[in-house]
Enzyme design. Structure first.
Site, PDB file in Angstrom:
ATOM      1  N   ASP A  15       0.810  -1.210   0.000  1.00 17.54           N
ATOM      2  CA  ASP A  15       0.000   0.000   0.000  1.00 17.54           C
ATOM      3  C   ASP A  15       0.848   1.266   0.000  1.00 17.54           C
ATOM      4  O   ASP A  15       0.691   2.138  -0.854  1.00 17.54           O
ATOM      5  CB  ASP A  15      -0.943   0.022   1.211  1.00 17.54           C
ATOM      6  CG  ASP A  15      -1.985  -1.081   1.156  1.00 17.54           C
ATOM      7  OD1 ASP A  15      -2.388  -1.458   0.050  1.00 17.54           O
ATOM      8  OD2 ASP A  15      -2.386  -1.569   2.224  1.00 17.54           O
ATOM      9  N   ARG A  95      -0.701   1.603  16.246  1.00 18.54           N
ATOM     10  CA  ARG A  95      -1.105   2.725  15.402  1.00 18.54           C
ATOM     11  C   ARG A  95      -0.968   4.088  16.073  1.00 18.54           C
ATOM     12  O   ARG A  95      -0.539   5.046  15.433  1.00 18.54           O
ATOM     13  CB  ARG A  95      -2.536   2.520  14.884  1.00 18.54           C
ATOM     14  CG  ARG A  95      -2.706   1.341  13.931  1.00 18.54           C
ATOM     15  CD  ARG A  95      -1.567   1.235  12.963  1.00 18.54           C
ATOM     16  NE  ARG A  95      -1.746   0.186  11.964  1.00 18.54           N
ATOM     17  CZ  ARG A  95      -0.782  -0.602  11.537  1.00 18.54           C
ATOM     18  NH1 ARG A  95       0.430  -0.497  12.065  1.00 18.54           N
ATOM     19  NH2 ARG A  95      -1.006  -1.503  10.610  1.00 18.54           N
ATOM     20  N   ASP A 124      -7.780   0.691  10.730  1.00 21.03           N
ATOM     21  CA  ASP A 124      -6.584   1.524  10.837  1.00 21.03           C
ATOM     22  C   ASP A 124      -6.816   2.965  10.410  1.00 21.03           C
ATOM     23  O   ASP A 124      -6.201   3.883  10.953  1.00 21.03           O
ATOM     24  CB  ASP A 124      -5.441   0.913  10.012  1.00 21.03           C
ATOM     25  CG  ASP A 124      -4.723  -0.195  10.767  1.00 21.03           C
ATOM     26  OD1 ASP A 124      -4.905  -0.292  11.990  1.00 21.03           O
ATOM     27  OD2 ASP A 124      -3.972  -0.958  10.128  1.00 21.03           O
ATOM     28  N   SER A 176      -2.384  -9.808   3.452  1.00 23.45           N
ATOM     29  CA  SER A 176      -1.734  -8.667   4.085  1.00 23.45           C
ATOM     30  C   SER A 176      -1.205  -9.083   5.443  1.00 23.45           C
ATOM     31  O   SER A 176      -1.878  -9.782   6.200  1.00 23.45           O
ATOM     32  CB  SER A 176      -2.757  -7.523   4.243  1.00 23.45           C
ATOM     33  OG  SER A 176      -2.199  -6.461   4.992  1.00 23.45           O
TER      34      SER A 176
END
Length: 400
Positions: A15, A95, A124, A176
């Site tokens: 990404d 995060r 996210d 992923s």
């Protein structure tokens, strides 16, 4: 708004590798890559060089591992925060610190925008953007998955191939993954079918319990104020401690989780996780709390733990309520010190002993043998008072 300079939360994965080039072409602006090391191991090698070759004018690689452990992982561990009874929040808790470091670089560089690679379907995007709002409320947020025409990871792979962008994902292995000190996660691809078991060659941190050693291994973990400080009597730096317990747990097939979870955006998703070290530390901490916390405090913690887990999962780290709950947890941990011994064997952790200088366990009181401490006749009056509402209800209902 005209964007002149963007800081991209860069991981080097599919990404964000595609995003670096796409943002530069879309906004005709300067792009700065900001990679945060929270324990991705070899994945951080060559990150700065790859970012620069992909289109970034400047690239940062910030080692935030120790801060990640002490300021984020330990408070989560102390709280025993677990999402939906299974997920130890490995991605969720990383995060806020990643977004915080991106904001620090954005302020340092005078950027007018920040960018993340989270999809419009996932959690996210919320975790990143709520942190941006808390720490840099007026910054513009660019979320390419909500803007570009690409619809799938296959589209991204094709884009990367057209632009000769090296990425660690192929169409034959499209899931992923996300790795840090606390865990490794896998989503997408064949895992989108919840009835399809993960392939053994997918796992990185753990071997299968079937292939684990046939003899158990004892591990002793010492805690001070709810934080692990020693393994088998050896004092360790927080990062080294987590890495060590990961290796030991992984060797014994501990910490694999396969679950269908409820995302914040309203859909269910299937995730597979490896968290060998975290699983061991949670188990040891739980055993120590059983000794050192009084009943009411422990039960209050058990009520708050799912709430805190949900807040972390939903990106609410930098909020007054999360800070208040964490302050309560910190207060409860003042006497959570001592030692826990676990037996590790083929995916299992079996308590083998626990001690604490603040233990509230009194053998003279708990014994089933003769004692001079507890008067068993006192129980009759206690039961009469405790059961009074039940007795009154029965009498008034005419029950004889």
């Amino acid at each position: 708004m005209v964007v002149k300079k963007v800081v991209v939360a860069y991981s080097g994965g599919l990404d964000t590798s595609v995003i670096l080039r796409w943002v530069k072409e879309k906004y005709h602006c300067e792009v700065i890559a900001c990679a945060i090391d929270v324990g991705q191991a070899s994945e951080t090698k060559g990150l700065k060089e790859r970012a620069l070759s992909t289109g970034a004018t400047k690239a940062y690689l910030i080692d935030a591992r120790k801060e990640f452990v002490t300021d984020y992982l330990w408070p989560t561990l102390q709280a025993q925060a677990i999402y939906e009874g299974k997920y130890l929040l490995g991605t969720s808790i990383a995060r806020p610190i990643i977004a915080k470091k991106v904001v620090e670089i954005a302020k340092k560089e005078g950027a007018d925008a920040v960018c993340h690679g989270a999809t419009g379907k996932g959690n996210d995007q919320v975790r990143f953007e709520l942190t941006f709002k808390a720490l840099m409320p007026n910054v513009k947020v660019i979320a390419p998955w909500r803007e570009w025409d690409m619809k799938s990871r296959d589209d991204e792979i094709a884009y990367a191939q057209r632009h000769k962008i090296p990425v660690p994902v192929t169409k034959s292995k499209p899931y992923s993954s996300d790795r840090n000190l606390w865990h490794m996660s896998f989503e997408g691809g064949i895992l989108e079918d919840p009835d399809c078991p993960p392939k053994e060659d997918m796992f990185v941190l753990t071997r299968s319990p079937e292939q684990a050693p046939s003899r158990p291994e004892l591990i002793t973990i010492d805690f001070e104020r709810g934080c692990p400080v020693r393994i088998n009597g050896k004092k360790m730096d927080p990062v080294k401690l987590v890495e060590f317990v990961n290796r030991v747990g992984g060797r014994h097939g501990i910490g694999r989780v396969d679950m269908v979870e409820n995302r914040l955006v309203g859909m269910k998703s299937r995730g597979v996780y490896e968290a060998p070290g975290a699983t061991i530390l949670y188990a040891a901490h739980r055993e120590l709390e059983s000794l050192a916390l009084d009943r009411d405090t422990l039960h209050a913690k058990l009520l708050l733990a799912p709430k805190l887990a949900e807040m972390i999962y939903n990106g609410l780290w930098f909020t007054p309520l999360r800070q208040a709950i964490s302050a309560f947890v910190t207060q409860t941990q003042k006497k959570v010190s001592g030692s826990v011994r676990l037996k590790l064997y083929k995916g299992n952790m079996i308590p083998d002993g626990r001690t604490s200088p603040y233990s509230l366990y009194w053998e003279d009181l708990a014994t089933f043998g003769a004692d001079a401490v507890y008067n068993q006749r006192d129980a009759e009056g206690f039961i009469n008072l405790y059961g009074l509402p039940i007795k009154v209800q029965a009498l008034l209902q005419g029950i004889k």
